[in-house]
Design a protein around this motif. Structure first.
Motif, PDB file in Angstrom:
ATOM      1  N   SER A 171     -28.496 -14.398 -23.715  1.00  0.00           N
ATOM      2  CA  SER A 171     -29.468 -13.623 -22.960  1.00  0.00           C
ATOM      3  C   SER A 171     -29.526 -14.163 -21.544  1.00  0.00           C
ATOM      4  CB  SER A 171     -30.851 -13.676 -23.620  1.00  0.00           C
ATOM      5  OG  SER A 171     -31.324 -15.008 -23.661  1.00  0.00           O
ATOM      6  N   GLY A 172     -30.161 -13.393 -20.654  1.00  0.00           N
ATOM      7  CA  GLY A 172     -30.389 -13.873 -19.306  1.00  0.00           C
ATOM      8  C   GLY A 172     -29.527 -13.264 -18.225  1.00  0.00           C
ATOM      9  N   GLY A 173     -28.617 -12.397 -18.579  1.00  0.00           N
ATOM     10  CA  GLY A 173     -27.794 -11.763 -17.560  1.00  0.00           C
ATOM     11  C   GLY A 173     -28.593 -10.801 -16.698  1.00  0.00           C
ATOM     12  N   GLY A 174     -27.957 -10.312 -15.645  1.00  0.00           N
ATOM     13  CA  GLY A 174     -28.625  -9.361 -14.778  1.00  0.00           C
ATOM     14  C   GLY A 174     -27.888  -9.181 -13.472  1.00  0.00           C
ATOM     15  N   LEU A 175     -28.593  -8.559 -12.526  1.00  0.00           N
ATOM     16  CA  LEU A 175     -28.045  -8.286 -11.206  1.00  0.00           C
ATOM     17  C   LEU A 175     -28.686  -9.228 -10.192  1.00  0.00           C
ATOM     18  CD1 LEU A 175     -26.471  -6.495  -9.162  1.00  0.00           C
ATOM     19  CD2 LEU A 175     -28.479  -4.990  -9.133  1.00  0.00           C
ATOM     20  N   PHE A 202     -17.816 -18.604 -21.642  1.00  0.00           N
ATOM     21  CA  PHE A 202     -16.628 -17.947 -21.140  1.00  0.00           C
ATOM     22  C   PHE A 202     -17.054 -16.686 -20.393  1.00  0.00           C
ATOM     23  CE2 PHE A 202     -13.245 -20.231 -23.407  1.00  0.00           C
ATOM     24  CZ  PHE A 202     -14.011 -20.940 -24.317  1.00  0.00           C
ATOM     25  N   ARG A 203     -16.156 -16.126 -19.625  1.00  0.00           N
ATOM     26  CA  ARG A 203     -16.468 -14.858 -18.959  1.00  0.00           C
ATOM     27  C   ARG A 203     -15.226 -13.985 -18.902  1.00  0.00           C
ATOM     28  NH1 ARG A 203     -17.524 -17.190 -12.812  1.00  0.00           N
ATOM     29  NH2 ARG A 203     -15.336 -17.652 -12.294  1.00  0.00           N
ATOM     30  N   ALA A 207     -19.019 -10.677 -14.231  1.00  0.00           N
ATOM     31  CA  ALA A 207     -18.279 -10.597 -15.493  1.00  0.00           C
ATOM     32  C   ALA A 207     -19.271 -10.472 -16.644  1.00  0.00           C
ATOM     33  CB  ALA A 207     -17.421 -11.850 -15.701  1.00  0.00           C
ATOM     34  N   VAL A 208     -18.736 -10.220 -17.827  1.00  0.00           N
ATOM     35  CA  VAL A 208     -19.514 -10.381 -19.045  1.00  0.00           C
ATOM     36  C   VAL A 208     -19.358 -11.836 -19.472  1.00  0.00           C
ATOM     37  CG1 VAL A 208     -19.824  -9.702 -21.449  1.00  0.00           C
ATOM     38  CG2 VAL A 208     -19.174  -7.984 -19.728  1.00  0.00           C
ATOM     39  N   THR A 241     -23.267 -11.057 -22.298  1.00  0.00           N
ATOM     40  CA  THR A 241     -24.325 -10.588 -21.414  1.00  0.00           C
ATOM     41  C   THR A 241     -23.727 -10.370 -20.030  1.00  0.00           C
ATOM     42  OG1 THR A 241     -26.562 -11.049 -20.587  1.00  0.00           O
ATOM     43  CG2 THR A 241     -25.092 -12.935 -20.810  1.00  0.00           C
ATOM     44  N   GLN A 242     -24.088  -9.257 -19.411  1.00  0.00           N
ATOM     45  CA  GLN A 242     -23.488  -8.877 -18.134  1.00  0.00           C
ATOM     46  C   GLN A 242     -24.156  -9.615 -16.978  1.00  0.00           C
ATOM     47  OE1 GLN A 242     -20.895  -6.505 -17.393  1.00  0.00           O
ATOM     48  NE2 GLN A 242     -21.077  -7.429 -15.352  1.00  0.00           N
ATOM     49  N   VAL A 243     -23.318 -10.172 -16.108  1.00  0.00           N
ATOM     50  CA  VAL A 243     -23.777 -10.775 -14.853  1.00  0.00           C
ATOM     51  C   VAL A 243     -23.087 -10.027 -13.721  1.00  0.00           C
ATOM     52  CG1 VAL A 243     -23.724 -12.830 -13.405  1.00  0.00           C
ATOM     53  CG2 VAL A 243     -24.240 -13.038 -15.848  1.00  0.00           C
ATOM     54  N   THR A 244     -23.878  -9.489 -12.820  1.00  0.00           N
ATOM     55  CA  THR A 244     -23.339  -8.767 -11.672  1.00  0.00           C
ATOM     56  C   THR A 244     -23.886  -9.389 -10.401  1.00  0.00           C
ATOM     57  OG1 THR A 244     -23.244  -6.715 -12.947  1.00  0.00           O
ATOM     58  CG2 THR A 244     -23.091  -6.532 -10.555  1.00  0.00           C
ATOM     59  N   VAL A 245     -22.978  -9.786  -9.514  1.00  0.00           N
ATOM     60  CA  VAL A 245     -23.357 -10.408  -8.248  1.00  0.00           C
ATOM     61  C   VAL A 245     -22.955  -9.461  -7.125  1.00  0.00           C
ATOM     62  CG1 VAL A 245     -23.179 -12.432  -6.792  1.00  0.00           C
ATOM     63  CG2 VAL A 245     -22.959 -12.668  -9.279  1.00  0.00           C
TER      64      VAL A 245
END
Length: 122
Positions: A7-11, A37-38, A92-93, A116-120
């Protein structure tokens, strides 16, 4: 059987921070290791960081060393990935996984979360 939930991913904007959590259950983890991993679109899954569950040994990919920190909370059976100074190329995921030993290879990990998706953004 081991269950792993991230958990904790986001934009987030470039230069910002996020903290990912990995909750593991179903087994005693004192002799295991947890890795992050990503996988970006069109690319292979790559190692980010890992930590031995029962000790203080850690591994980091060169691309994240000095910006990311992996830590654990034994009482909560949870491992965290603190990500600072994020860059667009960190998008990345992100997956959490459990292994019987500290390792960088994807094939060394037996149990995986759903990601979980992380978008920067730049």
């Amino acid at each position: 059987q081991v269950q792993v939930v991230e958990s904790g991913g986001g934009l987030v904007q470039a230069g910002g921070s996020l903290r990912l959590s990995c909750a593991a259950s179903g087994r005693t983890f004192s002799t295991y290791a947890v890795g992050w991993f990503r996988q970006a679109p069109g690319k292979e899954r790559e190692f980010v960081a890992a930590r031995s569950w029962g000790g203080d040994m850690t591994l980091y990919a060169d691309s994240v060393r000095g910006r990311f920190t992996i830590s654990r909370d034994n009482a909560k059976n949870t491992v965290y990935l603190q990500m600072n100074s994020l860059k667009p190329e960190d998008t990345a995921v992100y997956y959490c996984a459990v292994s019987r030993g500290l390792a960088r290879a994807v094939s060394s990990y037996d149990y995986w979360g759903q990601g979980t998706q992380v978008t920067v953004s730049s």
